[in-house]
Design a protein around this motif. Structure first.
Motif, PDB file in Angstrom:
ATOM      1  N   GLU A  19     -15.427  28.452 -28.491  1.00 50.76           N
ATOM      2  CA  GLU A  19     -14.616  29.807 -28.649  1.00 50.76           C
ATOM      3  C   GLU A  19     -15.544  30.928 -28.576  1.00 50.76           C
ATOM      4  N   TRP A  20     -16.694  30.583 -28.683  1.00 53.84           N
ATOM      5  CA  TRP A  20     -17.859  31.732 -28.440  1.00 53.84           C
ATOM      6  C   TRP A  20     -18.593  31.462 -27.135  1.00 53.84           C
ATOM      7  N   ASP A  21     -19.110  32.671 -26.567  1.00 60.35           N
ATOM      8  CA  ASP A  21     -19.948  32.307 -25.273  1.00 60.35           C
ATOM      9  C   ASP A  21     -21.437  32.067 -25.505  1.00 60.35           C
ATOM     10  N   TYR A  22     -22.072  32.418 -26.704  1.00 60.33           N
ATOM     11  CA  TYR A  22     -23.305  32.395 -27.068  1.00 60.33           C
ATOM     12  C   TYR A  22     -23.465  31.891 -28.517  1.00 60.33           C
ATOM     13  N   GLU A  23     -24.505  31.444 -28.610  1.00 61.81           N
ATOM     14  CA  GLU A  23     -25.121  31.152 -30.149  1.00 61.81           C
ATOM     15  C   GLU A  23     -26.619  31.755 -30.334  1.00 61.81           C
ATOM     16  N   LEU A  24     -26.318  32.729 -31.319  1.00 59.57           N
ATOM     17  CA  LEU A  24     -27.509  33.313 -31.450  1.00 59.57           C
ATOM     18  C   LEU A  24     -28.296  32.739 -32.967  1.00 59.57           C
ATOM     19  N   VAL A  25     -29.440  32.130 -32.694  1.00 61.24           N
ATOM     20  CA  VAL A  25     -29.919  31.374 -33.607  1.00 61.24           C
ATOM     21  C   VAL A  25     -31.036  32.000 -34.386  1.00 61.24           C
ATOM     22  N   GLU A  78     -36.459  21.162 -44.742  1.00 58.32           N
ATOM     23  CA  GLU A  78     -37.915  20.785 -44.315  1.00 58.32           C
ATOM     24  C   GLU A  78     -37.766  20.216 -42.971  1.00 58.32           C
ATOM     25  N   GLN A  79     -36.721  19.992 -42.492  1.00 60.60           N
ATOM     26  CA  GLN A  79     -36.699  19.541 -41.043  1.00 60.60           C
ATOM     27  C   GLN A  79     -36.009  20.595 -40.200  1.00 60.60           C
ATOM     28  N   VAL A  80     -35.995  21.819 -40.671  1.00 63.52           N
ATOM     29  CA  VAL A  80     -35.168  22.999 -39.827  1.00 63.52           C
ATOM     30  C   VAL A  80     -35.794  22.973 -38.217  1.00 63.52           C
ATOM     31  N   ASP A  81     -37.048  23.297 -38.129  1.00 61.10           N
ATOM     32  CA  ASP A  81     -37.483  23.300 -36.682  1.00 61.10           C
ATOM     33  C   ASP A  81     -37.304  22.157 -35.484  1.00 61.10           C
ATOM     34  N   THR A  82     -36.900  20.905 -36.334  1.00 61.96           N
ATOM     35  CA  THR A  82     -36.643  19.976 -35.515  1.00 61.96           C
ATOM     36  C   THR A  82     -35.215  19.568 -35.184  1.00 61.96           C
ATOM     37  N   GLN A  83     -34.421  20.232 -35.984  1.00 58.51           N
ATOM     38  CA  GLN A  83     -32.771  20.045 -35.890  1.00 58.51           C
ATOM     39  C   GLN A  83     -32.276  21.043 -35.142  1.00 58.51           C
ATOM     40  N   ALA A  84     -31.256  20.707 -34.176  1.00 62.58           N
ATOM     41  CA  ALA A  84     -30.516  21.491 -33.551  1.00 62.58           C
ATOM     42  C   ALA A  84     -29.511  22.157 -34.393  1.00 62.58           C
ATOM     43  N   PHE A  90     -31.707  24.877 -34.512  1.00 60.19           N
ATOM     44  CA  PHE A  90     -32.332  25.791 -34.953  1.00 60.19           C
ATOM     45  C   PHE A  90     -33.876  25.213 -34.557  1.00 60.19           C
ATOM     46  N   ASP A  91     -33.786  24.065 -33.416  1.00 58.75           N
ATOM     47  CA  ASP A  91     -35.087  23.968 -32.791  1.00 58.75           C
ATOM     48  C   ASP A  91     -35.309  24.855 -31.713  1.00 58.75           C
ATOM     49  N   LYS A  92     -34.268  25.583 -31.187  1.00 56.56           N
ATOM     50  CA  LYS A  92     -34.337  26.651 -30.113  1.00 56.56           C
ATOM     51  C   LYS A  92     -33.635  27.923 -30.890  1.00 56.56           C
ATOM     52  N   PRO A  93     -34.869  28.516 -31.287  1.00 56.96           N
ATOM     53  CA  PRO A  93     -34.063  29.674 -31.966  1.00 56.96           C
ATOM     54  C   PRO A  93     -33.910  30.865 -31.019  1.00 56.96           C
ATOM     55  N   GLY A  94     -33.050  31.935 -30.974  1.00 53.59           N
ATOM     56  CA  GLY A  94     -32.730  32.856 -30.028  1.00 53.59           C
ATOM     57  C   GLY A  94     -31.475  32.775 -29.344  1.00 53.59           C
ATOM     58  N   LEU A  95     -31.112  33.430 -28.360  1.00 54.11           N
ATOM     59  CA  LEU A  95     -29.680  33.417 -27.940  1.00 54.11           C
ATOM     60  C   LEU A  95     -29.410  32.424 -26.775  1.00 54.11           C
ATOM     61  N   ASN A  96     -28.635  31.149 -27.135  1.00 59.85           N
ATOM     62  CA  ASN A  96     -28.430  30.159 -26.149  1.00 59.85           C
ATOM     63  C   ASN A  96     -26.971  30.348 -25.932  1.00 59.85           C
ATOM     64  N   LYS A  97     -26.831  30.258 -24.393  1.00 61.02           N
ATOM     65  CA  LYS A  97     -25.594  30.056 -23.815  1.00 61.02           C
ATOM     66  C   LYS A  97     -24.740  28.721 -24.186  1.00 61.02           C
ATOM     67  N   VAL A  98     -23.395  28.579 -24.483  1.00 63.27           N
ATOM     68  CA  VAL A  98     -22.846  27.386 -24.810  1.00 63.27           C
ATOM     69  C   VAL A  98     -21.562  27.398 -23.841  1.00 63.27           C
ATOM     70  N   VAL A 109     -23.440  33.636 -34.867  1.00 58.22           N
ATOM     71  CA  VAL A 109     -24.744  34.027 -35.271  1.00 58.22           C
ATOM     72  C   VAL A 109     -24.736  32.893 -36.315  1.00 58.22           C
ATOM     73  N   LEU A 110     -25.947  32.002 -35.973  1.00 61.98           N
ATOM     74  CA  LEU A 110     -26.181  30.859 -37.213  1.00 61.98           C
ATOM     75  C   LEU A 110     -27.726  31.087 -37.713  1.00 61.98           C
ATOM     76  N   ALA A 111     -27.805  30.974 -38.969  1.00 66.05           N
ATOM     77  CA  ALA A 111     -29.208  31.185 -39.382  1.00 66.05           C
ATOM     78  C   ALA A 111     -29.323  30.339 -40.639  1.00 66.05           C
ATOM     79  N   THR A 112     -30.487  30.125 -40.973  1.00 63.54           N
ATOM     80  CA  THR A 112     -31.080  29.331 -42.138  1.00 63.54           C
ATOM     81  C   THR A 112     -32.559  29.817 -42.524  1.00 63.54           C
TER      82      THR A 112
END
Ligand SMILES: [Cu+2]
Lengths: 49, 158
Positions: B66-72, B46-52, B54-62, B95-98
């Motif tokens: 061990e990986w360069d990007y997170e694709l949410v 119920e709090q997916v939209d506010t939690q990291a 998942f509050d920033k869906p899309g491709l994020n550089k990290v 790739v992270l998804a929920t």
């Protein structure tokens, strides 16, 4: 008139009924089929990202 | 005990192939560290939209991972957010998804990315996008009336 073909005695090789040659062949046929399909899927897995 | 010579042959052959298959799985799991996509990472659905993250869906550089990007990706009936995303060729990506509601699928067609998204769980997959092109994401778990409309797109670009 003699019936043609009556004199022809066909000699068929009768294999010993306890022979497992056919079983061996079919087991390996199935075995290789499993291995080939497994390797095929595994290669597909390795080639994809 | 008498065992026929042929029986010995196929017994040895069968056991040997079984050992080969099992060691491949063992090496994959314990040496390469492969695991199921959903591996005990949890989230409140119920709090997916506010939690990291998942509050920033899309491709994020990290940095520093061990990986360069997170694709949410966030899935909900009946769409994915983002609906389309670009990934640079050769990027190592996690790739992270929920899902926010029911069980959805996450299948990137023609790739090994194929996960089930369960409410409350985070599904993850680490891979290197080394082929350019457009990759369609489809839902392959029946989730309701709009199931067949559910899709997204990953564009791997140079
Ligand atoms: Cu769905």
């Amino acid at each position: 008139m003699a019936q043609p073909g009556l004199e022809k005695r066909t000699k068929t090789k009768v294999e010993d009924s306890s022979s497992l040659k056919g079983t061996l062949a079919s087991v390996f046929l199935l075995g290789f089929f499993l291995i080939i399909t497994w390797v095929g899927v595994f290669l597909l897995f390795l080639n994809r990202f | 005990m008498h065992i026929h010579k042929f029986e010995k042959i196929w017994l040895i052959f069968g056991v040997a192939t079984l050992l080969v298959f099992l060691s491949v799985i063992g090496v994959s799991a314990f040496y390469l560290g492969n695991q199921p996509p959903s591996c005990l990472a949890t989230i409140n659905p119920e709090q997916v939209d506010t939690q990291a993250p998942f509050d920033k869906p899309g491709l994020n550089k990290v940095e520093g991972k061990e990986w360069d990007y997170e694709l949410v990706f966030v899935a909900s009936a009946f769409n994915y957010t983002p609906g389309e995303v670009e990934v640079p060729l050769g990027a190592k990506v996690k790739v992270l998804a929920t899902t926010k509601d029911v069980v959805h699928g996450f299948n990137v067609a023609g790739t090994n990315i194929n996960m089930m998204l369960e409410p409350g769980y985070i599904s993850e997959f680490v891979t290197t996008f080394d082929k350019p092109g457009e990759f369609l994401i489809v839902c392959n778990e029946y989730c309701g009336a709009g199931h067949h409309l559910m899709s997204s797109m990953i564009k791997v670009v140079e």
